[in-house]
Design an enzyme around this catalytic site. Structure first.
Site, short mmCIF file in Angstrom:
data_model
loop_
_atom_site.label_atom_id
_atom_site.label_comp_id
_atom_site.label_asym_id
_atom_site.label_seq_id
_atom_site.Cartn_x
_atom_site.Cartn_y
_atom_site.Cartn_z
N GLU A 27 0.97 -3.26 -10.73
CA GLU A 27 1.62 -2.73 -9.53
C GLU A 27 1.74 -1.21 -9.61
OE1 GLU A 27 1.64 -4.85 -7.33
OE2 GLU A 27 1.55 -6.63 -8.61
N GLU A 68 -7.80 -4.43 -5.09
CA GLU A 68 -7.40 -5.48 -6.05
C GLU A 68 -8.38 -5.61 -7.22
OE1 GLU A 68 -4.56 -6.31 -6.13
OE2 GLU A 68 -3.80 -6.11 -4.09
N HIS A 109 -1.50 0.50 -8.76
CA HIS A 109 -1.79 0.51 -7.32
C HIS A 109 -1.35 1.82 -6.66
CE1 HIS A 109 -3.62 -3.19 -6.07
NE2 HIS A 109 -2.63 -3.98 -6.42
N MET A 168 4.75 -6.86 -5.72
CA MET A 168 4.17 -6.10 -4.61
C MET A 168 4.36 -4.60 -4.84
SD MET A 168 2.61 -6.08 -1.76
CE MET A 168 2.20 -4.53 -0.99
#
Ligand code: B3K
Ligand code: ZN
Length: 877
Positions: A305, A327, A308, A270
């Site tokens: 990750e 995504e 992101h 995450m």
């Protein structure tokens, strides 16, 4: 079944939030039994919303207990607010105010692993998509962005490390002697990016200097026994940071970047701002315990990750229907990164193979949805292959349509224009259009239409005029949710080969070239090439330029030609797959008709040439040798006969193995590496071909092969070779397979990441008594129903076990249904994922399909979570 069914949320109903939260101040008083969370939310009415009397509706979970509530300094009495199962409603508020909430939660009883929970001895969080509401009352939606300051209070002896997003700004002691640490994140963010970790952790430190010369402190935290397995992830992180600077001009923005590994985690990792949390299986790596595939996965997920931070955090999603905005784009970015770090063609083949197997199946099943879904019941169910992998294909097609330079201009504009905002897929496409001048109006239909387009291609060649014509027709199959489908804008990258395998330079639209990008936009279109002097073999959809199913009537000779000569490495692999599919289809049909299996295989001839060619990348040879999987053949089948597919694959593999026995023995020796293990591409390539050769070689009666697998298992200096030997022994039903499995567990029982591999392989082992073995595994000391990795290994592995899961008496389906019913209460997200193998019931041979349907009906009678209800009810609709 519940009396009232969960409601559906629609994209068309989107409204801006009635309130905004400029600042969020949180205090966590961590304790073994109850954790008290105090929030101070600096709120105001949103001027964009209009109506100034709208009540304040905050999201919550059933597990959050309210202790006290105040607006500014006024404590609200019970009659001034209303609490329901998942909301707190305050009907009257000022225009600007501070809402203070004191709440109580029990992280140690949180088995859903959403919100704040315990993993081993630590506290950790998972808030995407709607986990924050399980921590405290909040506007838990991605378009509410706030500046967070977080105070964590805990007993320093148990929790010497206490982390949250941003920078540590203060530390001290409370009056009771506990330690407190204050973290401040200067970047506004939605609550789904909030993170907290507390535990007795060790740290590996490093530094990265950005392109503008800023020093960033890098830290990876694990439990002490795992600290020796983080070096690879740290190097991968630094490579990712450098790559994002050069490929996208994106620099890291905080002074510190932290990663924490936890054992209990619902998915891979995450991207919380400045504090990524990882499933330990996606972070830890060491030669002795980690296979090559897992090394590559660690690198890809660390990169994903990290990327992101821009595609997701600095620019986030307006609402969850836009999930692919972050995504799909980030998967495209991590795929490009891995391609740059290793081999572009190998990476493309692996990604497409996965897409064609799993995403195509999803797109043809009851959960089919567009990349930007129009509705959902539970957003957790939409972290799908469609949103991620097909979403990435959409971005890749934009890249193909614009070309690299204009694509980069488009991404620069997107980041600059929307920095600090929560935006939509339309905003992404607009930035691409504005920077490039390319009109993507028609192309955007890819976001809203589900299903995999089928492209029928026919051709004609006129030798006298030198004209070659391709006629292409497109059709996207209808689904229940989508009765009408329309033509898409499909980029077709292609070339032509002459009968000797040479590339033909032909004219298209007045341009001479060996490679062309055609724009298929209508239902049917003719493309005309001139200057063609001989009947060509078309090489279509090079590099898989669009996520479609191609129908062109290639002869076996055509496929052999493409396989040996196409300049596009991807299409060489694809031609071999197609030839294998054609031949396997013959065998599958024989098996269904209960005939003796036999084939005069052309593929064997192709393989023979392949194995003699020393110029080729061994990794590509290994991929070409890999037969289409059980899952891919199931996806292609009109009706799935699992046992027939298994029988045909087994027969074909043996046939190839016997024909090429000597070559496989030779390959094994040629590609065996001596010396220290390294996860670099060159070595991975040799190991993959060596182990592929071994798996074929074992299908022969060669005594030497049977000895070799044992020697490799016992003496390998790395997990790739040891596990490959074990898997091949298990799958080829080697007489020592049982002993090898037992000694493997004995050797690795203290390494949870190796144990999950052992569980998966054991659950996957084909045997007449497969179901009772899997039941035994669930009773095994190594199993834990609360650990998602172990559940995925055993039940996921079992779902791929033909003799066990698809047993003709239906016992495999009943067993999986039993587990889903138990997990539905414990961890709804995991339970819902486990439903996937049951979603194919309509395509299964009827006697099995009906048994599967019966189990779905049984599950639906239970008191279900939204997650499981949505999947099961859609399966039965
Ligand atoms: N964004 C997370 C996924 C969260 C899933 C929540 N059910 C990981 C990722 O895609 O990077
Ligand atoms: Zn992601």
């Amino acid at each position: 079944m519940k009396d009232s069914q969960p409601s559906t949320i629609y994209l068309k109903d989107y409204q801006v939030p009635p309130y905004l939260i400029d600042k969020t101040e949180l205090t966590f008083d961590l304790d073994e039994t109850t954790t008290v969370v105090t929030s101070r939310l600096h709120m105001r009415r949103n001027p964009e919303f209009g109506l100034s009397t709208t009540p304040l509706v905050l999201d919550s979970g059933v597990d959050v207990k309210l202790i006290a509530l105040a607006i500014d300094d006024y404590t609200l009495p019970e009659e001034e607010y209303r609490l329901s199962e998942n909301q707190l409603i305050i009907s009257a508020t000022p225009d600007v105010f501070i809402l203070t909430c004191e709440t109580l939660i029990e992280p140690q009883n949180n088995t859903r692993l959403e919100g704040l929970y315990r993993s081993s001895s630590m506290f950790c969080t998972q808030c995407e998509a709607e986990g924050f509401r399980h921590i405290t009352f909040y506007l838990d939606r991605p378009d509410v962005m706030s500046i967070f300051t977080t105070t964590i209070i805990g007993d320093e002896s148990r929790y010497p490390v206490m982390l949250s997003n941003g920078n540590e700004i203060e530390r001290g002691k409370t009056d009771e002697g506990k330690t407190f640490v204050v973290w401040h994140d200067p970047f506004p963010k939605p609550a789904y990016l909030f993170a907290l970790v507390a535990g007795d952790l060790e740290v590996k430190n490093d530094v990265f200097v950005t392109q503008s010369n800023k020093e960033v402190k890098l830290q990876i935290f694990t439990e002490s026994h795992n600290l020796d397995k983080v070096d690879y992830a740290m190097e991968a992180l630094k490579r990712s940071m450098r790559w994002d600077e050069t490929a996208y001009g994106r620099e890291y923005d905080l002074d510190i970047f932290m990663i924490v590994a936890v054992d209990d985690f619902n998915m891979g990792a995450m991207e919380n701002k400045g504090l990524n949390i990882f499933n330990s299986s996606c972070l830890l790596a060491s030669p002795k315990t980690t296979t090559d595939d897992s090394y590559l996965r660690v690198e890809a997920i660390v990169a994903h990750e990290y990327f992101h931070n821009w595609s997701g955090n600095r620019v986030t999603c307006r609402d969850w229907f836009q999930l692919s905005l972050k995504e799909g784009f980030t998967v495209f970015r991590d795929q490009s990164f891995s391609a740059d770090m290793h081999s572009e063609t190998v990476k493309r083949v692996e990604d497409v193979s996965f897409l064609r197997t799993a995403q195509f199946a999803e797109d043809a099943g009851p959960m089919a949805h567009p990349v930007r879904p129009a509705s959902f019941i539970e957003i957790s169910n939409f972290y799908t292959l469609t949103v991620y992998e097909k979403g990435s294909e959409i971005v890749r097609m934009i890249h193909t349509l614009l070309g690299a330079e204009k694509f980069r201009a488009g991404s620069d504009l997107y980041f600059e224009r929307h920095d600090g905002q929560a935006v939509t897929c339309d905003d992404f496409v607009s930035a691409m259009e504005d920077a490039s001048g390319v009109d993507l109006t028609h192309f955007k239909r890819w976001y809203s239409q589900s299903g995999t387009p089928v492209i029928e291609v026919t051709d004609e060649f006129d030798a006298a005029s030198g004209v070659y014509r391709l006629t292409m027709t497109q059709h996207t199959p209808e689904t229940a949710a989508q009765p009408v489908t329309l033509p898409l804008h499909i980029p077709v990258k292609m070339g032509l080969l002459d009968p000797n395998g040479q590339e033909i330079s032909a004219y298209f639209n007045g341009q001479e070239s060996q490679e062309h990008v055609l724009h298929l936009t209508a239902e049917s279109q003719v493309f005309e090439f001139t200057g063609v002097t001989t009947q060509p073999v078309p090489s279509l959809f090079r590099s898989f330029s669009a996520p479609i199913k191609l129908r062109y009537d290639y002869s076996s000779e055509d496929l052999l030609l493409l396989m040996s000569s196409d300049s596009d490495g991807f299409n060489r692999w694809s031609a071999a797959q197609q030839l294998a599919v054609n031949e396997l289809t013959v065998l599958i049909n024989q098996a269904i008709a209960k005939q003796a299996l036999s084939i005069d295989s052309q593929l064997v001839k192709g393989f023979k040439n392949l194995l003699e060619n020393k110029e080729l990348d061994p990794a590509m040879v290994a991929l070409i040798l890999a037969l289409p999987s059980q899952a891919y053949l199931s996806e292609l089948a009109e009706t799935i006969y699992p046992a027939a597919i298994k029988e045909a694959r087994g027969f074909f593999k043996k046939l190839i193995a016997k024909e090429l026995e000597e070559d496989f023995g030779r390959l094994y020796r040629e590609h065996h590496l001596e010396g220290e293990y390294s996860p670099q591409a060159k070595d991975i390539a040799h190991r993959s071909l060596k182990n592929m050769a071994l798996s074929y070689w074992l299908e022969t009666d060669s005594e030497l092969a049977h000895q070799t697998v044992k020697t490799q298992f016992e003496s390998a200096n790395n997990m790739t070779d040891q596990f490959a030997a074990l898997s091949s022994a298990v799958h080829s039903q080697h007489e020592d397979a049982e002993n090898m499995l037992a000694s493997f567990y004995e050797q690795w029982q203290h390494e949870p990441l190796v144990v999950i591999k052992w569980l998966m392989l054991s659950a996957n082992q084909e045997a007449a008594d497969a179901l009772s073995r899997v039941k035994g595994l669930m009773e095994h000391e190594a199993f834990d129903l609360k650990n998602p990795n172990k559940v995925r290994s055993v039940l996921g592995g079992f779902g791929q076990n033909v003799s066990g899961f698809h047993h003709e008496d239906g016992s495999g389906y009943a067993f999986l249904a039993d587990q889903i019913i138990v997990l539905n209460k414990l961890n709804p997200q995991i339970a819902s994922r486990l439903c996937t193998p049951l979603t194919r019931w309509k395509k299964l041979q009827p006697e099995l399909g009906q048994k599967m349907k019966g189990q779905l009906e049984r599950i639906l009678k239970e008191d279900l979570s939204k997650d499981v209800y949505e999947v099961i009810s859609k399966c039965l609709a």
